[in-house]
Scaffold this motif. Structure first.
Motif, PDB file in Angstrom:
ATOM      1  N   THR A  58     -28.661  13.619 -29.020  1.00  0.00           N
ATOM      2  CA  THR A  58     -30.046  13.165 -29.070  1.00  0.00           C
ATOM      3  C   THR A  58     -30.576  13.041 -27.651  1.00  0.00           C
ATOM      4  OG1 THR A  58     -29.570  11.915 -31.096  1.00  0.00           O
ATOM      5  CG2 THR A  58     -31.599  11.367 -29.913  1.00  0.00           C
ATOM      6  N   LEU A  59     -31.744  13.607 -27.411  1.00  0.00           N
ATOM      7  CA  LEU A  59     -32.380  13.559 -26.092  1.00  0.00           C
ATOM      8  C   LEU A  59     -33.581  12.625 -26.137  1.00  0.00           C
ATOM      9  CD1 LEU A  59     -32.448  17.413 -25.385  1.00  0.00           C
ATOM     10  CD2 LEU A  59     -30.666  15.774 -24.714  1.00  0.00           C
ATOM     11  N   ASP A  60     -33.895  12.010 -25.012  1.00  0.00           N
ATOM     12  CA  ASP A  60     -35.117  11.207 -24.986  1.00  0.00           C
ATOM     13  C   ASP A  60     -36.269  12.080 -24.510  1.00  0.00           C
ATOM     14  OD1 ASP A  60     -36.215   9.857 -22.085  1.00  0.00           O
ATOM     15  OD2 ASP A  60     -34.347  10.980 -22.022  1.00  0.00           O
ATOM     16  N   TYR A  61     -37.441  11.853 -25.087  1.00  0.00           N
ATOM     17  CA  TYR A  61     -38.600  12.698 -24.809  1.00  0.00           C
ATOM     18  C   TYR A  61     -39.116  12.543 -23.377  1.00  0.00           C
ATOM     19  CZ  TYR A  61     -38.979  13.187 -29.905  1.00  0.00           C
ATOM     20  OH  TYR A  61     -38.741  13.452 -31.218  1.00  0.00           O
ATOM     21  N   VAL A  62     -38.954  11.365 -22.787  1.00  0.00           N
ATOM     22  CA  VAL A  62     -39.573  11.092 -21.492  1.00  0.00           C
ATOM     23  C   VAL A  62     -38.834  11.794 -20.360  1.00  0.00           C
ATOM     24  CG1 VAL A  62     -40.219   9.278 -19.848  1.00  0.00           C
ATOM     25  CG2 VAL A  62     -40.470   8.881 -22.305  1.00  0.00           C
ATOM     26  N   TYR A  63     -37.508  11.812 -20.419  1.00  0.00           N
ATOM     27  CA  TYR A  63     -36.721  12.348 -19.311  1.00  0.00           C
ATOM     28  C   TYR A  63     -35.852  13.539 -19.706  1.00  0.00           C
ATOM     29  CZ  TYR A  63     -38.014   8.229 -16.575  1.00  0.00           C
ATOM     30  OH  TYR A  63     -38.716   7.274 -15.889  1.00  0.00           O
ATOM     31  N   THR A  64     -34.767  13.279 -20.435  1.00  0.00           N
ATOM     32  CA  THR A  64     -33.747  14.319 -20.601  1.00  0.00           C
ATOM     33  C   THR A  64     -34.236  15.520 -21.388  1.00  0.00           C
ATOM     34  OG1 THR A  64     -32.826  13.090 -22.484  1.00  0.00           O
ATOM     35  CG2 THR A  64     -31.776  12.776 -20.349  1.00  0.00           C
ATOM     36  N   ALA A  65     -35.094  15.326 -22.378  1.00  0.00           N
ATOM     37  CA  ALA A  65     -35.555  16.471 -23.167  1.00  0.00           C
ATOM     38  C   ALA A  65     -36.291  17.475 -22.279  1.00  0.00           C
ATOM     39  CB  ALA A  65     -36.458  16.002 -24.302  1.00  0.00           C
ATOM     40  N   LYS A  66     -37.098  16.980 -21.349  1.00  0.00           N
ATOM     41  CA  LYS A  66     -37.845  17.877 -20.463  1.00  0.00           C
ATOM     42  C   LYS A  66     -36.901  18.645 -19.540  1.00  0.00           C
ATOM     43  CE  LYS A  66     -42.047  15.121 -20.710  1.00  0.00           C
ATOM     44  NZ  LYS A  66     -43.118  14.409 -19.982  1.00  0.00           N
ATOM     45  N   MET A  67     -35.884  17.952 -19.020  1.00  0.00           N
ATOM     46  CA  MET A  67     -34.919  18.626 -18.145  1.00  0.00           C
ATOM     47  C   MET A  67     -34.092  19.641 -18.918  1.00  0.00           C
ATOM     48  SD  MET A  67     -31.389  18.535 -17.311  1.00  0.00           S
ATOM     49  CE  MET A  67     -30.782  16.881 -17.655  1.00  0.00           C
ATOM     50  N   PHE A  68     -33.600  19.268 -20.099  1.00  0.00           N
ATOM     51  CA  PHE A  68     -32.801  20.195 -20.910  1.00  0.00           C
ATOM     52  C   PHE A  68     -33.634  21.416 -21.284  1.00  0.00           C
ATOM     53  CE2 PHE A  68     -29.786  16.901 -20.996  1.00  0.00           C
ATOM     54  CZ  PHE A  68     -28.653  17.277 -21.682  1.00  0.00           C
ATOM     55  N   TYR A  69     -34.880  21.195 -21.672  1.00  0.00           N
ATOM     56  CA  TYR A  69     -35.762  22.319 -21.993  1.00  0.00           C
ATOM     57  C   TYR A  69     -35.890  23.241 -20.787  1.00  0.00           C
ATOM     58  CZ  TYR A  69     -39.842  24.961 -23.546  1.00  0.00           C
ATOM     59  OH  TYR A  69     -40.699  25.985 -23.897  1.00  0.00           O
ATOM     60  N   GLY A  70     -36.114  22.646 -19.620  1.00  0.00           N
ATOM     61  CA  GLY A  70     -36.254  23.440 -18.404  1.00  0.00           C
ATOM     62  C   GLY A  70     -35.021  24.260 -18.103  1.00  0.00           C
ATOM     63  N   VAL A  71     -33.849  23.646 -18.226  1.00  0.00           N
ATOM     64  CA  VAL A  71     -32.605  24.369 -17.952  1.00  0.00           C
ATOM     65  C   VAL A  71     -32.436  25.530 -18.922  1.00  0.00           C
ATOM     66  CG1 VAL A  71     -30.077  24.197 -18.001  1.00  0.00           C
ATOM     67  CG2 VAL A  71     -31.426  22.415 -16.868  1.00  0.00           C
ATOM     68  N   MET A  72     -32.675  25.300 -20.207  1.00  0.00           N
ATOM     69  CA  MET A  72     -32.511  26.365 -21.194  1.00  0.00           C
ATOM     70  C   MET A  72     -33.504  27.502 -20.947  1.00  0.00           C
ATOM     71  SD  MET A  72     -29.948  25.716 -23.072  1.00  0.00           S
ATOM     72  CE  MET A  72     -28.868  24.341 -23.459  1.00  0.00           C
ATOM     73  N   ASP A  73     -34.705  27.152 -20.559  1.00  0.00           N
ATOM     74  CA  ASP A  73     -35.714  28.167 -20.258  1.00  0.00           C
ATOM     75  C   ASP A  73     -35.296  28.977 -19.029  1.00  0.00           C
ATOM     76  OD1 ASP A  73     -38.288  29.399 -20.755  1.00  0.00           O
ATOM     77  OD2 ASP A  73     -38.994  28.381 -18.955  1.00  0.00           O
ATOM     78  N   LEU A  74     -34.806  28.302 -18.006  1.00  0.00           N
ATOM     79  CA  LEU A  74     -34.380  29.001 -16.789  1.00  0.00           C
ATOM     80  C   LEU A  74     -33.147  29.872 -17.031  1.00  0.00           C
ATOM     81  CD1 LEU A  74     -34.916  26.127 -14.189  1.00  0.00           C
ATOM     82  CD2 LEU A  74     -36.288  28.211 -14.434  1.00  0.00           C
ATOM     83  N   LEU A  75     -32.263  29.430 -17.915  1.00  0.00           N
ATOM     84  CA  LEU A  75     -31.106  30.256 -18.273  1.00  0.00           C
ATOM     85  C   LEU A  75     -31.560  31.583 -18.868  1.00  0.00           C
ATOM     86  CD1 LEU A  75     -28.633  27.644 -19.832  1.00  0.00           C
ATOM     87  CD2 LEU A  75     -28.240  28.994 -17.756  1.00  0.00           C
ATOM     88  N   GLN A  76     -32.581  31.522 -19.705  1.00  0.00           N
ATOM     89  CA  GLN A  76     -33.085  32.746 -20.335  1.00  0.00           C
ATOM     90  C   GLN A  76     -33.815  33.645 -19.337  1.00  0.00           C
ATOM     91  OE1 GLN A  76     -34.447  32.052 -24.674  1.00  0.00           O
ATOM     92  NE2 GLN A  76     -34.669  30.042 -23.725  1.00  0.00           N
ATOM     93  N   GLN A  77     -34.276  33.062 -18.241  1.00  0.00           N
ATOM     94  CA  GLN A  77     -34.939  33.853 -17.200  1.00  0.00           C
ATOM     95  C   GLN A  77     -33.961  34.412 -16.176  1.00  0.00           C
ATOM     96  OE1 GLN A  77     -38.333  31.866 -15.363  1.00  0.00           O
ATOM     97  NE2 GLN A  77     -38.622  30.596 -17.188  1.00  0.00           N
ATOM     98  N   GLY A  78     -32.676  34.074 -16.298  1.00  0.00           N
ATOM     99  CA  GLY A  78     -31.694  34.540 -15.325  1.00  0.00           C
ATOM    100  C   GLY A  78     -31.733  33.791 -14.004  1.00  0.00           C
TER     101      GLY A  78
END
Length: 306
Positions: free
Chosen positions: A260-280
């Motif tokens: 479970t991620l919190d919306y204020v902090y970790t969810a935004k960071m996890f989303y960013g990391v996953m997006d950047l992984l897909q961008q190489g």
């Protein structure tokens, strides 16, 4: 003090995105250390509370917004270590109280409200003297535990991280990033994801924390901080702002990874990391550690607003 807390566990993430990116992705579960005082909040409070004990203070006064993880954690930790607490809250009182402030009161915290204009002066000597005149001999902890004692605590988050190339974390004040950078070697990199709109200003705050720590009388760091950078594209509109895309990502991540991620902090960071992984963005073979910095209590209030 640490006897109340469990050591955090590290959990690996293996999914289609990480496989295609060719990286090893792990999560340090700071959220699992304690039911109420978890994540990076304990590390930022630890040496502040220790100093208060050593100086024989009985009352802690601190600052935060109505949904503040710091207010929540300070109230719980202070009760754990037998301090009275006063929480100075930004803005006007709104009834009924949200879950964060209700919990703080249950833990014995006295809430005081300051209008936003006055609240901006929270770090000034003038306002702090006014508060001391009003409430007596109080030990003041800044908002978010953002001081050098907070940085010192955060140098202890990663007891064993030599096997990782990159450490990723969400940023609110930069205190945790500064502590992490001081604890790592030069071959490692720290990446911070500000959760505030226009979070570029945090770079200056982090530089100040690092330079002040290195010349302070706190336990010495005998090497330069690890390289670090900020990626400011994943704030989702600003602090505590969410949208359907972030909510869907958080729900899917919980379903697939049982985290479970919190919306204020970790969810935004996890989303960013996953997006950047897909961008190489990350080199193949990278070993990446994501910090889960807790704050799950804030989800209840946000979900009530949606």
């Amino acid at each position: 003090m640490s006897s109340f807390f469990l050591p955090p566990v590290t959990q690996e993430i293996n999914n289609e995105i990480t496989c295609r990116a060719g990286v090893k992705l792990s999560v340090l579960r700071l959220d699992s250390m304690h039911p109420f005082v978890n994540g990076n909040k304990w590390f930022k409070l630890k040496y502040n509370l220790q100093e208060a004990q050593q100086q024989n203070y009985t009352t802690i006064l601190t600052f935060g917004g109505a949904y503040s993880n710091h207010i929540f954690a300070t109230a719980a930790a202070s009760k754990l270590f037998n301090f009275r607490t006063i929480g100075v809250i930004r803005g006007e009182e709104r009834l009924p109280l949200n879950p964060t402030l209700s919990f703080a009161i249950e833990q014995g915290m006295q809430l005081v409200y300051l209008n936003r204009e006055s609240y901006r002066q929270k770090d000034t000597e003038e306002l702090q003297q006014e508060l001391k005149q009003r409430f007596g001999d109080v030990f003041i902890i800044p908002e978010g535990g953002s001081n050098l004692k907070g940085v010192r605590g955060c140098t202890e988050i990663l007891a064993d991280a030599e096997q990782f190339d990159r450490i990723c974390l969400a940023c609110g004040t930069g205190t945790t990033l500064a502590g992490i950078a001081l604890s790592l070697s030069q071959r490692q990199t720290v990446i911070g994801f500000p959760v505030l709109k226009n979070g570029e200003f945090l770079a200056g705050e982090i530089e100040n924390l690092l330079s002040d720590y290195l010349i302070s009388g706190l336990p010495k760091i005998y090497h330069a901080p690890a390289p670090w950078q900020l990626i400011c594209d994943y704030h989702f509109g600003g602090y505590a702002k969410v949208n359907k895309k972030l909510i869907m990502f958080t729900e899917q991540f919980q379903h697939t990874e049982s985290i479970t991620l919190d919306y204020v902090y970790t969810a935004k960071m996890f989303y960013g990391v996953m997006d950047l992984l897909q961008q190489g963005f990350f080199p193949k073979g990278d070993r990446i550690l994501l910090l889960h910095t807790g704050g799950l209590q804030g989800n209840i209030g946000i979900e009530q607003r949606l």
